[in-house]
Design a protein around this motif. Sequence first.
Motif, PDB file in Angstrom:
ATOM      1  N   ILE A 110       0.841  -1.200   0.000  1.00 45.36           N
ATOM      2  CA  ILE A 110       0.000   0.000   0.000  1.00 45.36           C
ATOM      3  C   ILE A 110       0.874   1.248   0.000  1.00 45.36           C
ATOM      4  O   ILE A 110       1.759   1.406   0.840  1.00 45.36           O
ATOM      5  CB  ILE A 110      -0.935   0.025   1.223  1.00 45.36           C
ATOM      6  CG1 ILE A 110      -1.839  -1.202   1.236  1.00 45.36           C
ATOM      7  CG2 ILE A 110      -1.785   1.303   1.209  1.00 45.36           C
ATOM      8  CD1 ILE A 110      -2.684  -1.315   2.491  1.00 45.36           C
ATOM      9  N   ASP A 170      -9.554  -1.121  -3.259  1.00 49.53           N
ATOM     10  CA  ASP A 170      -8.536  -0.434  -4.048  1.00 49.53           C
ATOM     11  C   ASP A 170      -9.239   0.564  -4.964  1.00 49.53           C
ATOM     12  O   ASP A 170     -10.197   0.207  -5.662  1.00 49.53           O
ATOM     13  CB  ASP A 170      -7.731  -1.442  -4.864  1.00 49.53           C
ATOM     14  CG  ASP A 170      -6.776  -2.242  -4.005  1.00 49.53           C
ATOM     15  OD1 ASP A 170      -5.572  -1.974  -4.045  1.00 49.53           O
ATOM     16  OD2 ASP A 170      -7.246  -3.133  -3.257  1.00 49.53           O
ATOM     17  N   SER A 210      -1.393   4.146  -7.968  1.00 43.79           N
ATOM     18  CA  SER A 210      -2.064   2.851  -8.123  1.00 43.79           C
ATOM     19  C   SER A 210      -1.503   2.026  -9.272  1.00 43.79           C
ATOM     20  O   SER A 210      -1.759   0.825  -9.356  1.00 43.79           O
ATOM     21  CB  SER A 210      -3.567   3.064  -8.314  1.00 43.79           C
ATOM     22  OG  SER A 210      -3.843   3.765  -9.511  1.00 43.79           O
ATOM     23  N   ARG A 214      -0.642  -0.142  -4.156  1.00 43.54           N
ATOM     24  CA  ARG A 214      -2.076  -0.084  -3.872  1.00 43.54           C
ATOM     25  C   ARG A 214      -2.470   1.294  -3.342  1.00 43.54           C
ATOM     26  O   ARG A 214      -1.787   1.870  -2.506  1.00 43.54           O
ATOM     27  CB  ARG A 214      -2.457  -1.155  -2.859  1.00 43.54           C
ATOM     28  CG  ARG A 214      -2.286  -2.587  -3.332  1.00 43.54           C
ATOM     29  CD  ARG A 214      -2.711  -3.565  -2.251  1.00 43.54           C
ATOM     30  NE  ARG A 214      -4.139  -3.445  -1.959  1.00 43.54           N
ATOM     31  CZ  ARG A 214      -4.707  -3.900  -0.838  1.00 43.54           C
ATOM     32  NH1 ARG A 214      -3.969  -4.462   0.100  1.00 43.54           N
ATOM     33  NH2 ARG A 214      -6.006  -3.770  -0.661  1.00 43.54           N
ATOM     34  N   VAL A 216      -5.660   2.725  -1.376  1.00 42.26           N
ATOM     35  CA  VAL A 216      -6.692   2.012  -0.625  1.00 42.26           C
ATOM     36  C   VAL A 216      -7.652   2.951   0.089  1.00 42.26           C
ATOM     37  O   VAL A 216      -7.236   3.936   0.717  1.00 42.26           O
ATOM     38  CB  VAL A 216      -6.020   1.068   0.402  1.00 42.26           C
ATOM     39  CG1 VAL A 216      -7.023   0.511   1.394  1.00 42.26           C
ATOM     40  CG2 VAL A 216      -5.308  -0.073  -0.315  1.00 42.26           C
TER      41      VAL A 216
END
Length: 257
Positions: A110, A170, A210, A214, A216
């Motif tokens: 992330i 996501d 992204s 990730r 999020v």
Amino acid sequence: MTINASLVLYKNDPEILKCVIASTINTPLDIKLYVVDNSNYPDLEILFKDINNVNYHYNNGNNVGFSKAHNLAIAKSRVADYHIILNPDIYFDKNVIPALINYLESDQEIGLIQPKILFPNGDIQYLCKRYPTVFALFARRFIPKQLNFLFKSYLDWYEMHDIGYDKVADVSYLSGCFMLFRKKYLDEVGYFDENIFMYLEDADITLRMSQKYRSVFYPHVHIFHHWAKGSYKSFKLMLINIKSAIYFFNKHGWKLF
């Protein structure tokens, strides 16, 4: 753990601004706050006078925009584990940032995380979005509210209502009102695109993040956002919004629907 945050000002309401300041300094983590003031006069500096861990920078009356001002703050902050982008019209409980960082610590893939965002009355702001389309931007800005029912299913899809806003997801377009970045990934993908004065700079940076890591949405904590919607009230801001959209589509690709 080193945590920095940046806050960009422009003629803000001091009482509303006090709320985000209190939210940040009352967090049970050591956060260094970098403030860049684009206002005509440094009237807001007084709010930060007696607060530790604040670096206030006045731009001498030059409004350089959201992107460039945040980049200036990020550059000043230098090395950190995490960097938080804050809007001056938000506020939140002391558990929000620790909960988000705990989740980031649990998953090294992330690079960007955002909590659920609510209006002050508790209603959800549907700020998770799919890739921007020309029609979605046009409809949200120009179609009268009384006709929104004609396009509700499309706009609900664009605003990702289907995720329910109750589970981790996501998302390729998160709102710039609160963004928590893993700093080394932010350094890697690049900061805000300074060709975008404001509007869609958040779409651009989320999309770039992204593509490698990730981005999020984390709904288990929330913030409150006044959400002024300035481009709906100002012709000048509307033109800035349109210019930003054209730049974004030229950069990333045009999508009509």
